[in-house]
Design a protein around this motif. Structure first.
Motif, mmCIF file in Angstrom:
data_model
loop_
_atom_site.group_PDB
_atom_site.id
_atom_site.type_symbol
_atom_site.label_atom_id
_atom_site.label_comp_id
_atom_site.label_asym_id
_atom_site.label_seq_id
_atom_site.Cartn_x
_atom_site.Cartn_y
_atom_site.Cartn_z
ATOM 1 N N ARG A 90 -41.639 32.959 -2.388
ATOM 2 C CA ARG A 90 -41.061 33.649 -3.549
ATOM 3 C C ARG A 90 -40.123 32.720 -4.312
ATOM 4 O O ARG A 90 -40.152 32.672 -5.547
ATOM 5 N N PHE A 91 -39.279 32.021 -3.566
ATOM 6 C CA PHE A 91 -38.346 31.082 -4.188
ATOM 7 C C PHE A 91 -39.102 29.979 -4.920
ATOM 8 O O PHE A 91 -38.702 29.562 -6.006
ATOM 9 N N LYS A 120 -38.194 50.733 3.385
ATOM 10 C CA LYS A 120 -37.041 50.463 2.512
ATOM 11 C C LYS A 120 -36.098 51.659 2.504
ATOM 12 O O LYS A 120 -35.953 52.353 1.489
ATOM 13 N N LYS A 151 -46.257 39.474 3.178
ATOM 14 C CA LYS A 151 -45.469 40.725 3.077
ATOM 15 C C LYS A 151 -46.107 41.826 3.924
ATOM 16 O O LYS A 151 -45.396 42.600 4.578
ATOM 17 N N CYS A 171 -44.598 25.994 5.285
ATOM 18 C CA CYS A 171 -45.042 27.384 5.461
ATOM 19 C C CYS A 171 -46.115 27.486 6.548
ATOM 20 O O CYS A 171 -46.112 28.431 7.343
ATOM 21 N N ILE A 186 -48.172 35.396 -0.695
ATOM 22 C CA ILE A 186 -46.948 36.204 -0.629
ATOM 23 C C ILE A 186 -47.282 37.645 -0.259
ATOM 24 O O ILE A 186 -46.637 38.255 0.604
ATOM 25 N N PHE A 198 -40.886 36.149 7.774
ATOM 26 C CA PHE A 198 -39.863 36.521 6.787
ATOM 27 C C PHE A 198 -39.397 35.286 6.009
ATOM 28 O O PHE A 198 -39.261 35.327 4.784
ATOM 29 N N PHE A 199 -39.168 34.186 6.721
ATOM 30 C CA PHE A 199 -38.773 32.933 6.069
ATOM 31 C C PHE A 199 -39.884 32.426 5.144
ATOM 32 O O PHE A 199 -39.618 31.976 4.026
ATOM 33 N N THR A 200 -41.131 32.506 5.600
ATOM 34 C CA THR A 200 -42.274 32.066 4.791
ATOM 35 C C THR A 200 -42.358 32.865 3.495
ATOM 36 O O THR A 200 -42.553 32.289 2.410
ATOM 37 N N LEU A 201 -42.196 34.177 3.608
ATOM 38 C CA LEU A 201 -42.250 35.053 2.438
ATOM 39 C C LEU A 201 -41.214 34.647 1.400
ATOM 40 O O LEU A 201 -41.530 34.497 0.207
ATOM 41 N N ASN A 202 -39.984 34.424 1.832
ATOM 42 C CA ASN A 202 -38.905 34.121 0.887
ATOM 43 C C ASN A 202 -38.978 32.688 0.355
ATOM 44 O O ASN A 202 -38.590 32.440 -0.784
ATOM 45 N N ILE A 203 -39.510 31.764 1.160
ATOM 46 C CA ILE A 203 -39.716 30.393 0.678
ATOM 47 C C ILE A 203 -40.739 30.394 -0.453
ATOM 48 O O ILE A 203 -40.545 29.753 -1.499
#
Length: 309
Positions: free
Chosen positions: A290-291, A97, A203, A270, A199, A283-288
């Motif tokens: 989380r959403f 980060k 990550k 997922c 998640i 990355f898409f799986t992580l944000n799906i």
């Protein structure tokens, strides 16, 4: 002429000073994981009133200062936990980060530690005023927050289980406080635990090489890609089974029923993305996921409003 030059230099100095102060403020918010704490606070209020607190009226809930005090202590503890976590993960965060660490660099690390001590002390002080049991509850919470950052975050499997458990710990406290024990609440807790665990593992797949470099033994860098994919797929399938159990066996209705039904398709999506086994699909799986947790909070809020009216 000199007067105009001095005025310009003065304004330029003020603007730089304000920008520096603003950068320090943003750096502190990022270091304390303020936005994560805000989301957890919202989730705590929604779950407390609409899930755990079945009998109390809204008016009585608003004036239940003991509950507000517990949630206040929770928020301070989460902020303190975020600070101590970034203190121990500083080297790793420089790589993973870079933007956040660059903004945080406007504040010296000693000030983060002072903030950590102050937030922890205020939280424990308020908890002591509420009751001795609440005080012990937060002493345990704060100890494991520190111990996770100091040691447990580097230990295989223990790191994921501890992180998820600490995330759910305040909700468990509210469940005990209201003595809300039922099959529905238990299955919802298992569902959320599994989602958060997925998640956290996904990550870790995105920071696999960095974790290995800095000595974090995670599932992706220990079991490699194929076995990690198998573990995640298995967890998502168990999550689907829990969703089906909630829909068919607990009598859940309204928006929450739609949420768990929709969750079946989200889990399938997922699993499909994980099979591709690329950084982008992870990355898409992580944000799906989380959403979908956020959608669950909104669904609980709407479901609760529907039942309370």
């Amino acid at each position: 002429m000199n007067s105009e030059k001095e005025t310009f230099q003065s304004k330029n100095y003020v603007s730089k000073s304000l920008l520096h102060r603003f950068s320090q403020f943003v750096g502190f918010l990022l270091g304390a994981r303020f936005f994560v704490a805000a989301l957890l606070t919202f989730a705590l209020y929604v779950s407390t009133f609409f899930l755990f607190n079945q009998d109390e009226s809204f008016r009585k809930f608003v004036f239940d200062f003991k509950v507000h005090g517990i949630i206040f202590c929770t928020v301070l503890t989460i902020l303190a936990g975020g600070i101590i976590n970034q203190f121990y993960d500083l080297e790793k965060d420089h790589v993973v980060k870079p933007f956040r660490t660059r903004v945080q660099s406007f504040i010296k690390q000693k000030y983060f530690l002072y903030a950590y001590l102050a937030l922890s002390a205020i939280s424990l002080g308020v908890a002591w005023m509420i009751s001795h049991n609440v005080f012990v509850f937060f002493v345990v919470y704060q100890f494991f927050m520190w111990f996770y950052s100091h040691k447990l975050s580097r230990m295989l499997i223990v790191n994921n289980l501890t992180f998820v458990s600490l995330t759910l710990y305040p909700f468990f406290g509210m469940m005990v406080y209201y003595e809300t024990f039922s099959k529905k609440v238990f299955l919802m807790a298992v569902f959320l635990f599994l989602i958060l665990l997925c998640i956290d593992i996904v990550k870790d797949t995105l920071t696999r090489s960095v974790d290995k470099t800095f000595g974090y033994t995670t599932i992706p860098n220990y079991f490699k890609s194929r076995n990690t994919k198998l573990i995640l797929t298995s967890l998502l399938m168990v999550t689907m089974a829990v969703s089906m159990k909630l829909i068919t066996k607990t009598g859940i209705t309204g928006f929450m029923a739609y949420y768990f039904a929709g969750g079946l398709f989200i889990m399938i999506l997922c699993i499909y993305l994980l099979i591709n086994d690329s950084r982008r699909s992870n990355f898409f799986t992580l944000n799906i996921l989380r959403f979908w947790v956020f959608v669950g909070i909104i669904a609980m809020l709407l479901n609760g409003i529907e039942h309370k009216l």
